[in-house]
Design an enzyme around this catalytic site. Sequence first.
Site, PDB file in Angstrom:
ATOM      1  N   SER A 125      55.412  73.968  24.151  1.00 14.14           N
ATOM      2  CA  SER A 125      54.184  74.120  23.382  1.00 14.14           C
ATOM      3  C   SER A 125      53.062  73.308  24.015  1.00 14.14           C
ATOM      4  O   SER A 125      53.323  72.292  24.673  1.00 14.14           O
ATOM      5  CB  SER A 125      54.443  73.597  21.970  1.00 14.14           C
ATOM      6  OG  SER A 125      53.238  73.250  21.342  1.00 14.14           O
ATOM      7  N   TYR A 148      57.002  66.796  17.103  1.00 15.92           N
ATOM      8  CA  TYR A 148      57.072  68.131  17.710  1.00 15.92           C
ATOM      9  C   TYR A 148      56.768  68.057  19.212  1.00 15.92           C
ATOM     10  O   TYR A 148      57.446  68.674  20.037  1.00 15.92           O
ATOM     11  CB  TYR A 148      56.056  68.996  16.961  1.00 15.92           C
ATOM     12  CG  TYR A 148      55.933  70.429  17.372  1.00 15.92           C
ATOM     13  CD1 TYR A 148      56.927  71.345  17.071  1.00 15.92           C
ATOM     14  CD2 TYR A 148      54.791  70.876  18.034  1.00 15.92           C
ATOM     15  CE1 TYR A 148      56.779  72.679  17.421  1.00 15.92           C
ATOM     16  CE2 TYR A 148      54.636  72.205  18.375  1.00 15.92           C
ATOM     17  CZ  TYR A 148      55.634  73.101  18.073  1.00 15.92           C
ATOM     18  OH  TYR A 148      55.489  74.417  18.424  1.00 15.92           O
ATOM     19  N   LYS A 183      59.147  69.111  22.218  1.00 14.57           N
ATOM     20  CA  LYS A 183      58.719  70.239  23.045  1.00 14.57           C
ATOM     21  C   LYS A 183      58.603  69.888  24.523  1.00 14.57           C
ATOM     22  O   LYS A 183      58.800  70.749  25.378  1.00 14.57           O
ATOM     23  CB  LYS A 183      57.382  70.788  22.524  1.00 14.57           C
ATOM     24  CG  LYS A 183      57.531  71.609  21.248  1.00 14.57           C
ATOM     25  CD  LYS A 183      58.545  72.724  21.410  1.00 14.57           C
ATOM     26  CE  LYS A 183      58.341  73.875  20.468  1.00 14.57           C
ATOM     27  NZ  LYS A 183      59.454  74.849  20.544  1.00 14.57           N
TER      28      LYS A 183
HETATM   29  P1  NAI Z   1      57.986  80.957  12.911  1.00 21.36           P
HETATM   30  O1  NAI Z   1      58.073  79.868  11.895  1.00 21.36           O
HETATM   31  O2  NAI Z   1      57.466  82.271  12.503  1.00 21.36           O
HETATM   32  O3  NAI Z   1      59.386  81.199  13.611  1.00 21.36           O
HETATM   33  C1  NAI Z   1      60.365  80.229  13.768  1.00 21.36           C
HETATM   34  C2  NAI Z   1      61.676  80.812  13.290  1.00 21.36           C
HETATM   35  O4  NAI Z   1      62.718  79.879  13.554  1.00 21.36           O
HETATM   36  C3  NAI Z   1      61.663  81.063  11.776  1.00 21.36           C
HETATM   37  O5  NAI Z   1      62.001  82.422  11.525  1.00 21.36           O
HETATM   38  C4  NAI Z   1      62.699  80.102  11.244  1.00 21.36           C
HETATM   39  O6  NAI Z   1      63.427  80.590  10.119  1.00 21.36           O
HETATM   40  C5  NAI Z   1      63.599  79.893  12.463  1.00 21.36           C
HETATM   41  N1  NAI Z   1      64.312  78.618  12.388  1.00 21.36           N
HETATM   42  C6  NAI Z   1      63.794  77.419  12.054  1.00 21.36           C
HETATM   43  N2  NAI Z   1      64.750  76.479  12.117  1.00 21.36           N
HETATM   44  C7  NAI Z   1      65.888  77.089  12.510  1.00 21.36           C
HETATM   45  C8  NAI Z   1      67.197  76.631  12.785  1.00 21.36           C
HETATM   46  N3  NAI Z   1      67.517  75.349  12.630  1.00 21.36           N
HETATM   47  N4  NAI Z   1      68.115  77.525  13.209  1.00 21.36           N
HETATM   48  C9  NAI Z   1      67.788  78.832  13.370  1.00 21.36           C
HETATM   49  N5  NAI Z   1      66.564  79.334  13.106  1.00 21.36           N
HETATM   50  C10 NAI Z   1      65.613  78.467  12.694  1.00 21.36           C
HETATM   51  O7  NAI Z   1      57.090  80.364  14.095  1.00 21.36           O
HETATM   52  P2  NAI Z   1      56.693  80.939  15.538  1.00 21.36           P
HETATM   53  O8  NAI Z   1      55.285  80.626  15.727  1.00 21.36           O
HETATM   54  O9  NAI Z   1      57.187  82.323  15.723  1.00 21.36           O
HETATM   55  O10 NAI Z   1      57.508  79.934  16.491  1.00 21.36           O
HETATM   56  C11 NAI Z   1      58.452  80.333  17.457  1.00 21.36           C
HETATM   57  C12 NAI Z   1      58.568  79.237  18.507  1.00 21.36           C
HETATM   58  O11 NAI Z   1      57.328  79.141  19.231  1.00 21.36           O
HETATM   59  C13 NAI Z   1      58.828  77.854  17.929  1.00 21.36           C
HETATM   60  O12 NAI Z   1      59.715  77.167  18.767  1.00 21.36           O
HETATM   61  C14 NAI Z   1      57.464  77.209  17.952  1.00 21.36           C
HETATM   62  O13 NAI Z   1      57.542  75.815  17.989  1.00 21.36           O
HETATM   63  C15 NAI Z   1      56.905  77.797  19.233  1.00 21.36           C
HETATM   64  N6  NAI Z   1      55.464  77.732  19.358  1.00 21.36           N
HETATM   65  C16 NAI Z   1      54.657  78.552  18.584  1.00 21.36           C
HETATM   66  C17 NAI Z   1      53.300  78.500  18.764  1.00 21.36           C
HETATM   67  C18 NAI Z   1      52.403  79.426  18.041  1.00 21.36           C
HETATM   68  O14 NAI Z   1      51.192  79.417  18.367  1.00 21.36           O
HETATM   69  N7  NAI Z   1      52.884  80.201  17.095  1.00 21.36           N
HETATM   70  C19 NAI Z   1      52.674  77.540  19.693  1.00 21.36           C
HETATM   71  C20 NAI Z   1      53.587  76.780  20.468  1.00 21.36           C
HETATM   72  C21 NAI Z   1      54.939  76.890  20.279  1.00 21.36           C
END
Ligand code: NAI
Length: 306
Positions: free
Chosen positions: A152, A165, A169
């Site tokens: 990230s 975080y 990351k």
């Molecule tokens: P999101 O919250 O929609 O998706 C994350 C998913 O991971 C959720 O569906 C959640 O239920 C699942 N999850 C959380 N903890 C878990 C666990 N212990 N075991 C299994 N599943 C688990 O968020 P998003 O934005 O789709 O994030 C995806 C990845 O991208 C993450 O790693 C986030 O940190 C990273 N990210 C996202 C950014 C953005 O702009 N959306 C920016 C930088 C990084």
Amino acid sequence: MTIRFDDQVAIVTGAGGGLGRCHALELARRGAKVVVNDLGGARDGSGGSSEAARAVVAEIEAGGGDAIANGANVADYHQVEAMVAEAVDQWGRVDVLVNNAGILRDKSFAKVSLEDFQLVVDVHLMGSVNCTRAVWEIMREQKYGRIVMTTSSTGLYGNFGQSNYGAAKLGVVGFMNTLHLEGQKYDIRVNCLAPVAATRMTEGLMPEEALALLQPEYVTPAVVFLVSPDAPSRQIISAGAGGYARVYLEETPGIWLAPDERDADHLAANWEKITDKSGAEEYQDGSGQSMKFLTRAAKELGIKTG
Ligand code: NAI
């Protein structure tokens, strides 16, 4: 469609929504059999339900693809091991792992509890470690593997209120660097994605007009390429709103101080030169840095090396 994953098995963690869901759908559309993992908790990691993962599996199946839903918590190695065993039982191999699952527990460092710090590190960093460990031997044995870690901008550059975080990351970047070296012999390629997307994770952080430009689908091509047969390795690719770029970790040539100058005052006096980016290099492994210093010292001191 030239990039295909026919006869390949992919695991995408946190694929019940957001970015993971898009990655899973696109990998399936390109022929991969997909394990759609999601714990199904809230944005802060509380709670859990397999409903979201099952809905994504239904979408994949409706498009003629193959998928299984899995509710493992990536922070729990035993659950992750069982998930990988299920994939192998079902399809016999694991070719692709996308470590995407994540949570947030934002608070300034002065206020964040150590428990919340630990939990975020456990999910992002140890979650990626657990999933990678569970597939590593399989990939080594089959002499093929593609792994993506999700880093990230917070890890790379910082964001107020996200020290936990950010630490986790950037941890996955360090993890990638060494896995890349250890996996090379077995054609295991490891890369990092730094996404920017409108998901529930970014809700409330940006104005609506900006969020409309940041569809998670626009990030997915970077992941698909990074886990494809012709993927590069040890790259950090950022992606968002249709933009795609590469992040470099580089080091300046720096300076060399003679034995009688090696003190903080001389260092301070040379700050501009130390931080001057001209001639900065990206090393292929840690020895690049040692060799730079050793070569320079040997040259300055007139010592012949090997
Ligand atoms: P999101 O919250 O929609 O998706 C994350 C998913 O991971 C959720 O569906 C959640 O239920 C699942 N999850 C959380 N903890 C878990 C666990 N212990 N075991 C299994 N599943 C688990 O968020 P998003 O934005 O789709 O994030 C995806 C990845 O991208 C993450 O790693 C986030 O940190 C990273 N990210 C996202 C950014 C953005 O702009 N959306 C920016 C930088 C990084």
